[in-house]
Design a protein around this motif. Structure first.
Motif, PDB file in Angstrom:
ATOM      1  N   PRO A  46      15.982   8.309  68.683  1.00  0.00           N
ATOM      2  CA  PRO A  46      15.401   8.522  67.312  1.00  0.00           C
ATOM      3  C   PRO A  46      14.359   7.625  66.708  1.00  0.00           C
ATOM      4  N   GLY A  47      14.349   6.239  67.527  1.00  0.00           N
ATOM      5  CA  GLY A  47      13.287   5.214  67.452  1.00  0.00           C
ATOM      6  C   GLY A  47      11.972   5.682  68.187  1.00  0.00           C
ATOM      7  N   ILE A  48      12.145   6.469  69.329  1.00  0.00           N
ATOM      8  CA  ILE A  48      10.921   6.841  69.981  1.00  0.00           C
ATOM      9  C   ILE A  48      10.409   8.123  69.032  1.00  0.00           C
ATOM     10  N   GLY A  49      11.272   8.750  68.631  1.00  0.00           N
ATOM     11  CA  GLY A  49      10.885  10.039  67.507  1.00  0.00           C
ATOM     12  C   GLY A  49      10.352   9.503  66.396  1.00  0.00           C
ATOM     13  N   VAL A  50      10.754   8.481  65.716  1.00  0.00           N
ATOM     14  CA  VAL A  50      10.225   8.121  64.557  1.00  0.00           C
ATOM     15  C   VAL A  50       8.689   7.479  64.847  1.00  0.00           C
ATOM     16  N   SER A  51       8.767   6.506  66.002  1.00  0.00           N
ATOM     17  CA  SER A  51       7.750   5.973  66.243  1.00  0.00           C
ATOM     18  C   SER A  51       6.589   7.140  66.558  1.00  0.00           C
ATOM     19  N   ILE A  52       6.727   8.024  67.273  1.00  0.00           N
ATOM     20  CA  ILE A  52       5.743   9.185  67.425  1.00  0.00           C
ATOM     21  C   ILE A  52       5.303   9.718  66.355  1.00  0.00           C
ATOM     22  N   ARG A  53       6.170  10.233  65.452  1.00  0.00           N
ATOM     23  CA  ARG A  53       5.844  10.677  64.040  1.00  0.00           C
ATOM     24  C   ARG A  53       5.184   9.749  63.058  1.00  0.00           C
ATOM     25  N   ARG A  54       5.287   8.583  63.286  1.00  0.00           N
ATOM     26  CA  ARG A  54       4.525   7.325  62.532  1.00  0.00           C
ATOM     27  C   ARG A  54       2.986   7.674  63.219  1.00  0.00           C
ATOM     28  N   LEU A  55       2.828   7.638  64.394  1.00  0.00           N
ATOM     29  CA  LEU A  55       1.490   7.560  65.127  1.00  0.00           C
ATOM     30  C   LEU A  55       0.935   8.895  64.507  1.00  0.00           C
ATOM     31  N   HIS A  56       1.626  10.067  64.516  1.00  0.00           N
ATOM     32  CA  HIS A  56       0.966  11.004  63.993  1.00  0.00           C
ATOM     33  C   HIS A  56       0.637  11.053  62.433  1.00  0.00           C
ATOM     34  N   ASP A  57       1.185  10.213  61.725  1.00  0.00           N
ATOM     35  CA  ASP A  57       0.657  10.074  60.348  1.00  0.00           C
ATOM     36  C   ASP A  57      -0.765   9.481  60.150  1.00  0.00           C
ATOM     37  N   VAL A  58      -1.007   8.495  61.282  1.00  0.00           N
ATOM     38  CA  VAL A  58      -2.340   8.093  61.131  1.00  0.00           C
ATOM     39  C   VAL A  58      -3.215   8.661  62.026  1.00  0.00           C
ATOM     40  N   ASN A  59      -2.899   9.839  62.515  1.00  0.00           N
ATOM     41  CA  ASN A  59      -3.798  10.872  63.376  1.00  0.00           C
ATOM     42  C   ASN A  59      -3.993  10.337  64.924  1.00  0.00           C
ATOM     43  N   LYS A  60      -2.858   9.871  65.316  1.00  0.00           N
ATOM     44  CA  LYS A  60      -2.946   9.339  66.608  1.00  0.00           C
ATOM     45  C   LYS A  60      -1.856  10.161  67.513  1.00  0.00           C
ATOM     46  N   SER A  61      -2.012  10.435  68.796  1.00  0.00           N
ATOM     47  CA  SER A  61      -1.176  11.249  69.614  1.00  0.00           C
ATOM     48  C   SER A  61       0.012  10.057  69.973  1.00  0.00           C
ATOM     49  N   GLY A  62       1.150  10.509  69.988  1.00  0.00           N
ATOM     50  CA  GLY A  62       2.307   9.807  70.623  1.00  0.00           C
ATOM     51  C   GLY A  62       2.050   8.745  71.790  1.00  0.00           C
ATOM     52  N   TRP A  63       1.204   9.631  72.742  1.00  0.00           N
ATOM     53  CA  TRP A  63       0.836   8.759  73.945  1.00  0.00           C
ATOM     54  C   TRP A  63       0.368   7.464  73.687  1.00  0.00           C
ATOM     55  N   PHE A  64       0.040   7.076  72.463  1.00  0.00           N
ATOM     56  CA  PHE A  64      -0.597   5.966  72.069  1.00  0.00           C
ATOM     57  C   PHE A  64       0.303   4.825  72.314  1.00  0.00           C
ATOM     58  N   MET A  65       1.817   4.986  71.907  1.00  0.00           N
ATOM     59  CA  MET A  65       2.874   4.109  72.545  1.00  0.00           C
ATOM     60  C   MET A  65       2.607   3.406  73.621  1.00  0.00           C
ATOM     61  N   PHE A  66       2.237   3.992  74.596  1.00  0.00           N
ATOM     62  CA  PHE A  66       2.184   3.277  75.810  1.00  0.00           C
ATOM     63  C   PHE A  66       0.932   2.061  76.135  1.00  0.00           C
ATOM     64  N   ILE A  67       0.247   2.136  74.815  1.00  0.00           N
ATOM     65  CA  ILE A  67      -0.847   1.013  74.652  1.00  0.00           C
ATOM     66  C   ILE A  67      -0.083  -0.277  74.573  1.00  0.00           C
ATOM     67  N   ALA A  68       1.235  -0.255  74.097  1.00  0.00           N
ATOM     68  CA  ALA A  68       1.841  -1.396  73.850  1.00  0.00           C
ATOM     69  C   ALA A  68       2.345  -1.928  75.283  1.00  0.00           C
ATOM     70  N   LEU A  69       1.922  -1.503  76.396  1.00  0.00           N
ATOM     71  CA  LEU A  69       2.111  -1.972  77.691  1.00  0.00           C
ATOM     72  C   LEU A  69       1.206  -2.921  78.168  1.00  0.00           C
ATOM     73  N   ILE A  70      -0.055  -3.170  77.410  1.00  0.00           N
ATOM     74  CA  ILE A  70      -1.125  -3.985  77.610  1.00  0.00           C
ATOM     75  C   ILE A  70      -0.438  -5.156  76.919  1.00  0.00           C
ATOM     76  N   PRO A  71      -0.238  -6.358  77.983  1.00  0.00           N
ATOM     77  CA  PRO A  71      -0.049  -7.641  77.545  1.00  0.00           C
ATOM     78  C   PRO A  71      -0.602  -8.003  76.190  1.00  0.00           C
ATOM     79  N   LEU A  72       0.248  -8.621  75.216  1.00  0.00           N
ATOM     80  CA  LEU A  72      -0.040  -9.187  74.236  1.00  0.00           C
ATOM     81  C   LEU A  72      -0.963  -8.248  73.057  1.00  0.00           C
ATOM     82  N   VAL A  73      -2.049  -7.693  73.434  1.00  0.00           N
ATOM     83  CA  VAL A  73      -2.989  -7.119  72.708  1.00  0.00           C
ATOM     84  C   VAL A  73      -2.623  -5.928  72.359  1.00  0.00           C
TER      85      VAL A  73
END
Length: 129
Positions: A63-90
């Protein structure tokens, strides 16, 4: 609490859009429950409570991943943008900024605006029939 339960009812729903309030209320209750269970486990030394806390964490993972992806959809971003969190700090800072940003007004490629009052949604964004 209604927002938290709404996310749990949409257990593995990765389609559509989620309002800021839906995401952050789920995040808040999730943190409070996790910290509460971990605090009880640490203060009592009861390993069973620790296992319950671990099981809770696993139960709310989808559910946490699902709501995060739906939140990204609300700002017109793909759910794949969650992987940007793997870049350290930034990456994590960028993701938090995007998740805190106001969603697109009106429909976008991921669905209708969950805040639009003309779509006959109730207070927690569920379509009324």
């Amino acid at each position: 609490m209604d927002w938290y339960l709404k996310v749990l009812k949409q257990y593995a729903d990765f389609n559509g859009r989620a309002r800021r309030k839906e995401y952050w209320m789920f995040f808040l209750f999730n943190i409070l429950i996790s910290w509460g269970l971990q605090g009880i486990a640490l203060t009592t030394g009861n390993s069973i409570i620790g296992y319950i806390a671990t099981m809770y964490g696993l139960a709310v993972l989808l559910p946490g991943i699902g709501v995060s992806i739906r939140r990204l959809h609300d700002v017109n971003k793909s759910g794949w943008f969650m992987f940007i969190a793997l870049i350290p700090l930034v990456g994590m800072i960028w993701l938090i900024v995007v998740l805190a940003k106001e969603g697109d007004k009106g429909p976008n490629q991921y669905g209708v605006d969950p805040k639009n009052p003309t779509d006959e949604l109730d207070d927690i964004g569920v379509a009324q029939v």
